[in-house]
Design an enzyme around this catalytic site. Structure first.
Site, PDB file in Angstrom:
ATOM      1  N   CYS B  49       0.820  -1.213   0.000  1.00 14.29           N
ATOM      2  CA  CYS B  49       0.000   0.000   0.000  1.00 14.29           C
ATOM      3  C   CYS B  49       0.857   1.268   0.000  1.00 14.29           C
ATOM      4  CB  CYS B  49      -0.967  -0.005   1.169  1.00 14.29           C
ATOM      5  SG  CYS B  49      -0.158  -0.349   2.724  1.00 14.29           S
ATOM      6  N   ARG B  51       4.250   1.363  -1.378  1.00 12.83           N
ATOM      7  CA  ARG B  51       5.311   1.422  -2.387  1.00 12.83           C
ATOM      8  C   ARG B  51       5.090   0.417  -3.513  1.00 12.83           C
ATOM      9  NH1 ARG B  51      10.152   1.578  -0.649  1.00 12.83           N
ATOM     10  NH2 ARG B  51       9.711   2.130   1.510  1.00 12.83           N
ATOM     11  N   SER B 107      10.679   2.287   5.310  1.00 14.27           N
ATOM     12  CA  SER B 107       9.218   2.258   5.412  1.00 14.27           C
ATOM     13  C   SER B 107       8.659   3.539   6.018  1.00 14.27           C
ATOM     14  CB  SER B 107       8.780   1.083   6.288  1.00 14.27           C
ATOM     15  OG  SER B 107       9.171  -0.111   5.688  1.00 14.27           O
ATOM     16  N   GLN B 114       5.778  -5.896   8.592  1.00 18.03           N
ATOM     17  CA  GLN B 114       5.163  -6.603   7.470  1.00 18.03           C
ATOM     18  C   GLN B 114       6.075  -6.706   6.254  1.00 18.03           C
ATOM     19  OE1 GLN B 114       1.526  -7.337   7.532  1.00 18.03           O
ATOM     20  NE2 GLN B 114       1.938  -7.034   9.712  1.00 18.03           N
ATOM     21  N   GLY B 187     -19.450  -0.317  21.078  1.00 21.09           N
ATOM     22  CA  GLY B 187     -19.471   0.240  19.727  1.00 21.09           C
ATOM     23  C   GLY B 187     -19.116  -0.842  18.725  1.00 21.09           C
ATOM     24  N   ALA B 188     -20.043  -1.082  17.777  1.00 19.53           N
ATOM     25  CA  ALA B 188     -19.802  -2.142  16.787  1.00 19.53           C
ATOM     26  C   ALA B 188     -19.509  -1.559  15.410  1.00 19.53           C
ATOM     27  CB  ALA B 188     -20.999  -3.082  16.736  1.00 19.53           C
ATOM     28  N   GLY B 189     -19.015  -0.315  15.383  1.00 15.17           N
ATOM     29  CA  GLY B 189     -18.619   0.303  14.110  1.00 15.17           C
ATOM     30  C   GLY B 189     -17.289  -0.269  13.640  1.00 15.17           C
ATOM     31  N   GLU B 190     -16.692   0.423  12.671  1.00 10.95           N
ATOM     32  CA  GLU B 190     -15.448  -0.092  12.075  1.00 10.95           C
ATOM     33  C   GLU B 190     -14.334  -0.223  13.110  1.00 10.95           C
ATOM     34  OE1 GLU B 190     -12.453   0.991   8.435  1.00 10.95           O
ATOM     35  OE2 GLU B 190     -14.295   2.152   8.633  1.00 10.95           O
TER      36      GLU B 190
END
Lengths: 274, 432
Positions: B49, B51, B107, B114, B187-190
């Protein structure tokens, strides 16, 4: 053998010092290489210290508990030995420096002032006295280690509450482990102190004509024992956790030290041999 | 080493361009045949995401950076991209850049954990598509070695450098393990969902979700094999949770000082972690003063992140030292690729002269004498060639001075006529 004892008397404080430096270095730098090496240093120190204590016992024909400075070297050993066992049992390796520091101070004082006493009072040659004193020493080591972990718990607790994430945060084990270590050490100390009190209770009335159950030292020791009993029961029954039990533990330790100092140096007691 | 490459990364292009240019694994497998066909004999393509990198060994002298850029732009046409968005690398610089990427010091988040796996995957795709040979394989091995050494020998990957990881680190400093702990996600959001997944991945003993819209809480709970409780009465259960993570979009606090005070009283001093990752915050900030409750909001967690970032930056020189060591090793090996055949040709050249002269006297001396002369000439040639051979090998093995190696090899070839294959040259000499 006497030459070997004298050499060990000089070498052992240095060994504790070297072990302490390795533990400090590892605490600050966190080098994986030192993780096992420091344990080896401590093990070698304890082996030589054991040899030294046995040599003294054989050479002078009595366990090394006949004067303050003999007691100091036994205490130095007991503290580091108890810590070593605790480290092996729990594999929490980052706290050794805080315990070994006590051993260094005690061993240096002992090495500087210890004498080769050959003639000691008959009463101090008793085997029961030996078990009584050694279990008391190990018991006090246990509650001292417990208190050290309690203090470490409070240090980490305070830093985390105030958003300080420095060396203490990075290197100390988590709060739950510190609480557990403190509790295990307190239990070990408590059991050994109980043994010491029971043996003392059986042996002292026969050994001392002026024995009294109202002796200040006996009363203060009993109070300390009761405080620890309450603390341990409260923790085991799930009525006290975290900072509260740690503060309770430290209060018990403070009481134990204060009563030990007061009854040893201020009050008149039959329970004074040196 | 004539490796060339291009990169577009967080230093050269905004996130929109990087995202647009990102190549999926499928796209990488499509672009590699084009690269093989038009530009490179071997190479690799790395795309994350942050490079996109294309490196390879040109098939011919005419291939340059612009060809690689154009091929990428043709493959994935994107508006607004220009040559300034690319960095170009050649030879030593290219290898150094690849090593830097694998070690995480190039990075966006220094010491990114990663990237090494992504680099490995890129090399593996090339291998699977026959886009590598011995040279690229050796670069791949060295790159992975650099990445591993950076992790094991330095502190470049140490400490939490994201807010969510910092929150986990704090929780780990309170509790010995997650298995025996129970957590509540409000809270069940993102954000709440991510936190819940993270807790589940860490092996949390019991996970409970609450949300204003109960069905959303139920759905998430079902997905994660967790429990759901109604938002209206979640405060009645607070004392049962060791970890509470709140991530609602509420405009004002939903958990007050008295709620936590009552909760801690019921917990009899047992410690609790309260993670407020909502903006604006869900907790009344006074809760941080309550004994036994460890309250952290995003700002306080950022303190950890910032400290760790500084520590990682301090480790960069140590990683660069590893990169330099591995470059010396790689180029040492590479130089010997050129030197070894030259040394062989050089020795063959002398051996040929010796054996030729020996052949001429073979019938003029006795067998004993022939053997003595044969041994003597062998020793003589061996002694004459010893120093040049050793010195040339030594120069090549130091790895850094490949220009000197090339120059020495060339001089040797030209002086002794080894240029166009030693054997052929010797045959010409013989004719003369």
């Amino acid at each position: 053998m006497i030459d070997s004892i004298h050499i060990h008397n000089v070498v052992i404080p240095f060994l504790y010092l070297i072990t302490f430096v390795v533990y400090v270095y590892d605490f600050v730098k966190d080098k994986p290489m030192l993780n096992n090496a420091k344990r080896v240093f401590l093990f070698i120190t304890l082996i030589l210290h054991t040899f030294y204590l046995l040599s003294r016992t054989i050479e002078f024909d009595h366990p090394p508990i006949t004067n303050k400075f003999e007691i100091f070297t036994v205490l130095a050993f007991a503290l580091s030995f108890s810590y070593f066992i605790l480290e092996l049992l729990t594999d929490v390796r980052g706290t050794g420096l805080f315990i070994i520091a006590f051993s260094i101070v005690l061993q240096i004082a002992s090495s500087l002032f210890i004498e080769d006493l050959v003639e000691v009072k008959t009463i101090l040659r008793s085997n029961l006295l030996g078990i009584h004193v050694i279990s008391a020493m190990l018991g006090y080591s246990g509650i001292t280690i417990s208190a050290v972990y309690g203090i470490l718990f409070l240090m980490l607790y305070k830093r985390m509450k105030s958003n300080e994430f420095g060396l203490i945060f990075k290197r100390l084990p988590n709060l739950e482990s510190l609480e557990k270590l403190s509790f295990i050490a307190a239990i070990i100390g408590y059991v050994l102190l109980t043994i010491s009190i029971l043996i003392g209770g059986m042996w002292l009335p026969n050994a001392f004509p002026d024995f009294s159950y109202f002796d200040p030292k006996l009363i203060s020791t009993f109070i300390v024992w009761v405080v620890y009993t309450i603390g341990i029961i409260t923790k085991l029954t799930g009525n006290l956790y975290g900072k509260r039990i740690i503060v309770f533990n430290l209060s018990g330790f403070a009481l134990a030290i204060v009563s030990l100092i007061l009854t040893t140096f201020i009050t008149n007691t039959f329970h004074s041999f040196y | 080493m004539n490796i060339i490459g291009i990169t577009i990364n967080h230093k050269t292009a905004p996130i929109e361009l990087r995202e647009a240019l990102h190549l999926s694994q499928n796209e990488i497998t499509q672009i590699i045949p084009l690269l093989k066909d038009k530009l490179f004999s071997e190479g690799f393509v790395l795309s994350t995401c942050n490079r996109t990198e294309i490196f390879g060994f040109p098939k011919s002298h005419g291939v340059n950076f612009k060809n690689v850029q154009d091929l990428l732009k043709d493959f994935k046409p994107i508006e607004g991209i220009n040559s300034n968005n690319f960095l170009n690398y050649f030879s030593c610089g290219a290898v150094k850049h690849i090593f830097k990427v694998a070690s995480g010091i190039d990075s966006l988040v220094i010491g990114d954990s990663q990237i090494l796996a992504q680099v490995k995957e890129a090399f593996q795709i090339s291998e699977d598509m026959n886009f590598t040979s011995s040279l690229m394989r050796r670069i791949s091995d060295s790159t992975i070695k650099v990445g591993r050494r950076a992790i094991s020998e330095t502190l470049i990957g140490e400490g939490a450098v994201t807010v969510s990881f910092a929150a986990i680190k704090v929780i780990e400093k309170v509790f010995a393990s997650f298995e025996k702990r129970s957590a509540l996600v409000i809270g069940a959001g993102e954000t709440g969902e991510l936190a819940a997944i993270h807790l589940k991945d860490l092996g949390i003993g019991k996970l409970t979700i609450t949300n204003r819209t109960f069905s959303k809480a139920e759905n998430l709970a079902e997905k994660l094999n967790a429990d759901a409780i109604k938002f209206e009465n979640f405060k009645d259960h607070l004392q049962h949770f060791d970890i509470i993570i709140s991530a609602t979009s509420s405009g004002e606090p939903i958990i007050y000082y008295d709620d936590i005070k009552a909760m801690m009283k019921k917990r009899k001093g047992a410690l609790a972690c309260l993670m407020d990752i909502a903006i604006p915050r869900d907790f009344d900030t006074k809760v941080k003063n309550i004994d036994g409750a460890f309250y952290y909001d995003i700002d306080s967690l950022k303190v950890i992140v910032d400290e760790n970032m500084k520590l990682r930056e301090k480790e960069i020189p140590n990683v660069e030292k590893i990169i330099m060591e591995e470059m010396v090793n790689l180029f040492g090996w590479y130089n010997t690729l050129e030197v070894v055949p030259t040394i062989k040709d050089f020795r063959d050249f002398f051996e040929h002269i010796r054996s030729d002269e020996m052949e001429k006297i073979k019938h003029k001396v006795s067998d004993d004498e022939f053997e003595k002369i044969d041994n003597m000439t062998r020793r003589m040639i061996g002694r004459i060639l010893h120093n040049p051979t050793i010195n040339l090998r030594k120069i090549s093995e130091t790895g850094t001075n490949f220009e000197e190696v090339a120059a020495n090899t060339l001089i040797l070839k030209e002086l002794f006529g080894l240029t166009n294959n030693g054997k052929e040259q010797r045959e010409n000499n013989d004719k003369n």
